[in-house]
Design a protein around this motif. Structure first.
Motif, short mmCIF file in Angstrom:
data_model
loop_
_atom_site.label_atom_id
_atom_site.label_comp_id
_atom_site.label_asym_id
_atom_site.label_seq_id
_atom_site.Cartn_x
_atom_site.Cartn_y
_atom_site.Cartn_z
N ASP A 68 0.77 -1.25 0.00
CA ASP A 68 0.00 0.00 0.00
C ASP A 68 0.80 1.30 0.00
O ASP A 68 0.43 2.27 0.67
CB ASP A 68 -0.97 0.03 1.20
N ASN A 70 1.80 4.93 -1.45
CA ASN A 70 0.93 5.89 -2.13
C ASN A 70 1.75 7.10 -2.55
O ASN A 70 2.99 7.08 -2.52
CB ASN A 70 -0.24 6.29 -1.21
N GLN A 379 -0.72 -4.44 6.20
CA GLN A 379 -1.95 -4.20 6.96
C GLN A 379 -2.51 -5.54 7.42
O GLN A 379 -2.67 -6.47 6.63
CB GLN A 379 -2.98 -3.47 6.08
N ALA A 387 -8.51 -2.77 10.96
CA ALA A 387 -7.16 -2.72 10.39
C ALA A 387 -6.13 -2.53 11.50
O ALA A 387 -6.31 -1.73 12.41
CB ALA A 387 -7.07 -1.59 9.38
N ASN A 399 1.78 1.38 7.71
CA ASN A 399 0.81 1.28 6.63
C ASN A 399 -0.10 2.50 6.62
O ASN A 399 -0.75 2.80 7.62
CB ASN A 399 -0.01 0.01 6.79
N GLN A 401 -2.92 3.05 5.32
CA GLN A 401 -4.36 2.80 5.45
C GLN A 401 -4.75 2.53 6.90
O GLN A 401 -5.93 2.58 7.23
CB GLN A 401 -4.76 1.64 4.55
N GLN A 405 -1.82 8.05 7.24
CA GLN A 405 -0.71 8.50 6.42
C GLN A 405 0.53 7.67 6.77
O GLN A 405 0.57 7.05 7.83
CB GLN A 405 -0.43 9.99 6.61
#
Length: 557
Positions: A68, A70, A379, A387, A399, A401, A405
């Motif tokens: 994940d 980003n 995650q 989560a 992570n 998510q 952030q």
């Protein structure tokens, strides 16, 4: 990455950790001991390939893409100067075999494209983990796997079983070469074959009735067969596209395991076999984690030290493929990734201090490139189904998510510090082997990355013997006594990652959350006027500091 031993962790790392968080300063502990003298001077030229500042920064400039990431993580990687991305689990594309024997890709490129897009944004080289997957048409049937594997008492796990049609599989690989090198424009991509095959890791292996335990000659034979056919596919591709060359390396080993277990040392056998068969090996890729052994024999472990293993491997390299580069294509403080005391070391300041020491050692040992395991934590789902963060991963960020952030973990600060060293490298000498660092001078600015590391990281239990808090006095008078006029230290700014500073794990233990305190914290900004070109600071055990010292001409009467 795969565990080489079942975790036997007992006790709790949490009891070892001081959970108080200090926002802007470290409290001097009782009994910090005698002050350690550190001298910064320019007594040699650091302009070789491996001892230069640029190479140290290169070693800190590669990471695996996973879990994940980003736009924010990409921006941070750009700030860190990351120029290589390890792309794993990306070669499972879909398509059809045409009547002429070629393979046409029709889908399944989403994950590969995401990895390559990050490389485009960073201007980075894709380091592709290759030969892991095969198209559905070439996979062994479930019936065949059940008949051959279950009777041997083995478990299928993540093994990719292949039906043995090498001609079609080579066509599949040629299509992937074309997609990555030509269609996506990554002529600088390199391909590393498989992932830790020596301990039963993932590579496209032919289904056979024989038992293939970790480290066995039978398992090695299957890997070598796959590697050979990947090279053949590259040679066929190059004939189709004259002027192109596919860069291929391996054997992507966990490495330490067959130093003591299995039928033979896989790396030695691979290099000798490849040389005998005139098989292409453009780089040697192996993995290393800090809980496998000591770095240079500082304490006894089950496996030889990193330096001892590397020295032996280089002697075989020099006899078979002289001059080809050594790469550590996975590294981190511990190969444990679970959320337990063995894995948690990857989230602590121990990981950051070990990482700093390992980066410098790799430069000294002429490692060509190193790739930190992964960008972000995995995650997880907790007991409530919500989560949760997989803190055990050797990664740069939590992570995004889970916490909204990608807050940095402690190893991220090491890449950050390395990127901010500027100018030309100068000598740093210490009176205590626990204190070490890298220093650089850029006109009127001195930058120093300094660490206190003397910990022991056992393979299957939590870290122990973490060293001592030490007060350090830096003396840079010899460095800035320049011909034509002396310089004086003017101002210093000191940032630090330690148990209580810039440490997302410690914050999480206290608050069950992560906040801006996980970013690299400044502990001191002060004038050094009248200091005699000296500066004193406390370095707690397993801490790393980054110092920026402004210089000015010394006024003369």
């Amino acid at each position: 990455m795969k565990k080489m031993a079942r975790s036997l962790c007992l006790g709790a790392l949490l009891t070892m950790m001081n959970l108080s968080f200090i926002a802007h300063s470290e409290v001097a502990p009782q009994g910090a001991g005698k002050t350690v003298q550190v001298t910064i001077l320019k007594d040699r030229e650091y302009n070789g390939k491996y001892d230069s500042l640029s190479h140290f920064k290169k070693l800190a400039g590669a990471v695996g893409w996973e879990f994940d990431p980003n736009a924010e993580t990409t921006a941070e990687l750009k700030r860190f100067g990351v120029k290589t991305i390890r792309c794993i689990n990306v070669d499972g594309v879909t398509g059809i075999f045409e009547p002429d024997g070629t393979f046409r890709i029709t889908g399944g490129t989403e994950r590969l494209d995401q990895n390559l897009n990050t490389c485009k944004e960073l201007g980075a080289v894709p380091h592709i983990i290759f030969g892991q997957s095969v198209p559905g048409e070439l996979q062994a049937t479930a019936k065949d796997v059940e008949e051959r594997v279950s009777v041997l008492g083995q478990q299928e796990g993540q093994v990719v079983y292949f039906n043995g049609d090498w001609q079609k599989l080579r066509a599949y690989w040629r299509a992937l070469y074309k997609y990555i090198l030509l269609d996506q424009g990554f002529l600088n991509a390199r391909f590393e074959i498989g992932n830790e095959p020596d301990i039963g890791g993932v590579f496209a292996r032919r289904l056979t009735p024989e038992k293939t335990p970790a480290g066995s000659a039978a398992l090695y034979g299957l890997y070598y067969e796959t590697y050979t056919n990947v090279v053949k596919a590259a040679e066929q591709f190059e004939k189709e596209y004259p002027g192109l060359r596919v860069v291929i390396g391996g054997p992507a080993l966990a490495w330490a395991f067959t130093q003591k277990y299995g039928d033979f040392k896989w790396l030695d056998r691979f290099l000798k076999d490849a040389a005998k068969d005139k098989l292409r090996v453009d780089f040697i890729g192996v993995h290393y984690y800090g809980n496998v052994s000591s770095l240079n024999g500082e304490y006894p472990m089950n496996f030889p030290s990193f330096v001892k293993m590397l020295k032996a491997a280089k002697s075989v390299r020099d006899a078979t493929f002289p001059g080809i580069p050594f790469q550590i294509t996975e590294w981190g403080a511990s190969y444990h990734t679970q959320n337990d005391p063995c894995g948690y070391v990857n989230a602590t300041n121990i990981a950051s201090a070990w990482s700093a020491a390992f980066l410098k050692l790799m430069a000294e040992q002429e490692i060509d490139e190193a790739i930190f395991l992964v960008t972000t934590d995995l995650q997880l789902a907790n007991t409530s189904g919500l989560a949760a963060n997989g803190w055990g991963w050797p990664s740069l960020f939590v992570n995004p998510q889970v916490f909204g952030q990608p807050w940095p973990k402690t190893p991220a600060h090491i890449l950050d510090m390395a990127a901010r060293l500027s100018g030309e490298r100068v000598t740093l000498t210490s009176a205590n082997k626990a204190i070490d660092g890298v220093a650089s001078l850029d006109r009127n600015k001195l930058t120093i990355m300094l660490w206190n590391y003397a910990a022991e990281i056992p393979e299957t239990s939590p870290p122990e013997n973490l060293g001592k808090d030490l007060r350090v006095e830096l003396d840079f008078d010899q460095l800035i006594s320049r011909p034509g006029g002396r310089m004086a230290a003017d101002k210093v700014s000191t940032q630090m990652v330690s148990e209580n500073l810039s440490n997302s794990w410690t914050i999480y233990q206290k608050t069950a959350n992560v906040d801006k305190g996980s970013r690299l914290q400044t502990v001191e900004e002060k004038s050094l006027s009248g200091s005699g070109n000296k500066y004193s600071l406390l370095l707690p055990k397993c801490s790393v500091a980054f110092l920026t010292i402004d210089l000015k001409p010394l006024e003369t009467k």
